[in-house]
Write a protein that holds these residues in place. Sequence first.
Motif, PDB file in Angstrom:
ATOM      1  N   LYS A   1      -1.464 -12.252  -9.702  1.00  0.00           N
ATOM      2  CA  LYS A   1      -1.024 -14.007 -10.095  1.00  0.00           C
ATOM      3  C   LYS A   1      -0.580 -14.956 -11.281  1.00  0.00           C
ATOM      4  O   LYS A   1       0.272 -14.947 -10.862  1.00  0.00           O
ATOM      5  N   ARG A   2      -1.633 -14.423 -12.172  1.00  0.00           N
ATOM      6  CA  ARG A   2      -0.475 -14.880 -13.245  1.00  0.00           C
ATOM      7  C   ARG A   2       0.865 -15.167 -14.223  1.00  0.00           C
ATOM      8  O   ARG A   2       1.460 -15.757 -14.301  1.00  0.00           O
ATOM      9  N   THR A   3       1.120 -13.282 -13.451  1.00  0.00           N
ATOM     10  CA  THR A   3       2.596 -12.591 -14.616  1.00  0.00           C
ATOM     11  C   THR A   3       3.468 -12.795 -13.448  1.00  0.00           C
ATOM     12  O   THR A   3       4.197 -12.676 -13.737  1.00  0.00           O
ATOM     13  N   GLY A   4       2.836 -12.289 -11.937  1.00  0.00           N
ATOM     14  CA  GLY A   4       3.922 -11.447 -11.554  1.00  0.00           C
ATOM     15  C   GLY A   4       4.026 -10.144 -11.437  1.00  0.00           C
ATOM     16  O   GLY A   4       4.727  -9.507 -10.841  1.00  0.00           O
ATOM     17  N   SER A   5       3.141  -9.714 -12.108  1.00  0.00           N
ATOM     18  CA  SER A   5       3.077  -8.245 -12.697  1.00  0.00           C
ATOM     19  C   SER A   5       2.794  -7.593 -12.014  1.00  0.00           C
ATOM     20  O   SER A   5       1.508  -7.708 -11.583  1.00  0.00           O
ATOM     21  N   GLU A   6       3.082  -6.487 -11.346  1.00  0.00           N
ATOM     22  CA  GLU A   6       2.686  -5.188 -11.024  1.00  0.00           C
ATOM     23  C   GLU A   6       2.069  -4.254 -11.407  1.00  0.00           C
ATOM     24  O   GLU A   6       2.542  -3.758 -12.749  1.00  0.00           O
ATOM     25  N   PHE A   7       1.086  -3.200 -10.572  1.00  0.00           N
ATOM     26  CA  PHE A   7       0.581  -2.764 -11.575  1.00  0.00           C
ATOM     27  C   PHE A   7      -0.233  -1.960  -9.899  1.00  0.00           C
ATOM     28  O   PHE A   7      -0.349  -2.072  -9.144  1.00  0.00           O
ATOM     29  N   ARG A   8      -0.625   0.067  -9.982  1.00  0.00           N
ATOM     30  CA  ARG A   8      -1.095   0.435  -9.091  1.00  0.00           C
ATOM     31  C   ARG A   8      -2.639   0.927  -9.154  1.00  0.00           C
ATOM     32  O   ARG A   8      -3.020   0.584 -10.872  1.00  0.00           O
TER      33      ARG A   8
ATOM     34  N   ILE B   1       1.116  -1.348   0.191  1.00  0.00           N
ATOM     35  CA  ILE B   1       0.319   0.142   0.148  1.00  0.00           C
ATOM     36  C   ILE B   1       0.379   1.035  -0.042  1.00  0.00           C
ATOM     37  O   ILE B   1       1.902   1.437   1.195  1.00  0.00           O
ATOM     38  N   GLU B   2       0.581   2.279  -0.978  1.00  0.00           N
ATOM     39  CA  GLU B   2       1.311   3.381  -1.330  1.00  0.00           C
ATOM     40  C   GLU B   2       0.770   4.654  -0.699  1.00  0.00           C
ATOM     41  O   GLU B   2      -0.561   4.517  -0.522  1.00  0.00           O
ATOM     42  N   SER B   3       1.473   5.437  -0.638  1.00  0.00           N
ATOM     43  CA  SER B   3      -0.228   7.144   0.198  1.00  0.00           C
ATOM     44  C   SER B   3      -1.150   6.995  -1.496  1.00  0.00           C
ATOM     45  O   SER B   3      -1.578   7.445  -0.580  1.00  0.00           O
ATOM     46  N   GLY B   4      -0.798   6.786  -2.506  1.00  0.00           N
ATOM     47  CA  GLY B   4      -1.642   6.813  -2.906  1.00  0.00           C
ATOM     48  C   GLY B   4      -2.752   5.834  -3.276  1.00  0.00           C
ATOM     49  O   GLY B   4      -4.099   5.798  -3.998  1.00  0.00           O
ATOM     50  N   GLY B   5      -2.427   4.444  -2.383  1.00  0.00           N
ATOM     51  CA  GLY B   5      -3.616   2.688  -2.527  1.00  0.00           C
ATOM     52  C   GLY B   5      -3.094   2.003  -2.817  1.00  0.00           C
ATOM     53  O   GLY B   5      -1.009   2.123  -3.006  1.00  0.00           O
TER      54      GLY B   5
ATOM     55  N   LEU C   1      -5.970  -7.602   1.288  1.00  0.00           N
ATOM     56  CA  LEU C   1      -6.624  -7.598  -0.361  1.00  0.00           C
ATOM     57  C   LEU C   1      -7.549  -6.373   0.017  1.00  0.00           C
ATOM     58  O   LEU C   1      -7.988  -5.325  -0.615  1.00  0.00           O
ATOM     59  N   LYS C   2      -8.894  -7.810   0.271  1.00  0.00           N
ATOM     60  CA  LYS C   2     -10.183  -6.555   0.224  1.00  0.00           C
ATOM     61  C   LYS C   2     -10.014  -6.064   1.490  1.00  0.00           C
ATOM     62  O   LYS C   2     -10.536  -4.541   0.960  1.00  0.00           O
ATOM     63  N   ASP C   3      -9.462  -5.679   2.680  1.00  0.00           N
ATOM     64  CA  ASP C   3      -9.591  -4.180   3.874  1.00  0.00           C
ATOM     65  C   ASP C   3      -8.497  -3.286   2.756  1.00  0.00           C
ATOM     66  O   ASP C   3      -8.974  -3.051   2.762  1.00  0.00           O
ATOM     67  N   ALA C   4      -7.715  -3.265   2.142  1.00  0.00           N
ATOM     68  CA  ALA C   4      -7.295  -2.564   1.367  1.00  0.00           C
ATOM     69  C   ALA C   4      -8.073  -1.154   0.525  1.00  0.00           C
ATOM     70  O   ALA C   4      -8.094  -0.408   0.372  1.00  0.00           O
TER      71      ALA C   4
END
Length: 338
Positions: free
Chosen positions: A235-242, A225-229, A270-273
């Motif tokens: 899970k399939r690719t391991g790639s991150e996204f905001r 969790i960053e300051s922006g959210g 995840l759901k809490d975030a």
Amino acid sequence: MVIFCTLFDSYYLDKGLALYRSLEDCTENFKLYIFSFDDKSFEILQKLELKHAVLTHYSEIEDDELLKLKKERSKAEYCWTCTPVIIEYVLRHYKEQNCTYIDADLYFFRDPQILFDEIKEAKANIVITEHRFKDNQSGRRLCKRSGKYCVEFNYFDQSENAWEALTWWKNKCFEWCYHLYEPERMGDQKYLEKFPKLFQGVHELQHYGGGVAPWNLGQYKLCRIESGGPVLTDKRTGSEFRLIFYHFQNIRYLSENVVNVSSGTRSVKLKDAIYRPYLAAIEQRRKELKNYGVFFSVKKVYSSNKLIAFLQGNILRFKVKSITDIYQLKQFREAEKK
């Protein structure tokens, strides 16, 4: 300047205001055209004097044809029918260079400019957003029922391509727009599947941060969790996204104090975030709206079919897939008092 439009009535006023405030928290560079679908919501929004909003009363868009359809369709079905109408109105009446329809139950965690940078780079005239259902039997069944694309973030500009697609879509919605599952249509939504085949300049939104929702959340996990959210990982690719925006569809109130979020994931972190900030925002908006005499029913009904409507209002809202989908609203109200 990013141009959006949305529609809702007083029943969705808490969600619509939460959407507006989320945009206001993320960026100053936006204008939201709000089409009020009842007198009460229009009057309250006028009193709130929202800096970045332009208000339009439902009577401004209604002609004899729409008034006839209004009598034949449920409130939700009529709103779906009017989705292309309000986009058209913004482009034609307000003469904006482009307009993006957004659902009233979206909530922005970050500045959406990155999505419009993608649209500009793609030189798109029309943008549609995939549901991104899971690639399994259940996901394929959902795709068959509801369509590949979701009416949630839909961009049209003033090009000939966009006008051709928008007019075709509007005509189709006038012809048929019901909460029924048919091979080639469901509400206003499955028509979008024809866009890439029939029209030029169509772009499928690629940024995964635009279009996260309960129907695809199970495919992701919380990275941090960053300051922006939240930042999510596929899970399939391991790639991150905001996460840019989330579609809070299918939240159901079991009572005035208990809500079933139907998140689509078993990950509490995840759901809490994602859901905690939104539920807190909704409680803030509901508290604000009480001052204007607005209160909300726990029942959620959107079908014109009486049997389906009964099931929606009395049975389906109690369908709980995960116990951690149940949130007690008392905690958010107490936090608001502090």
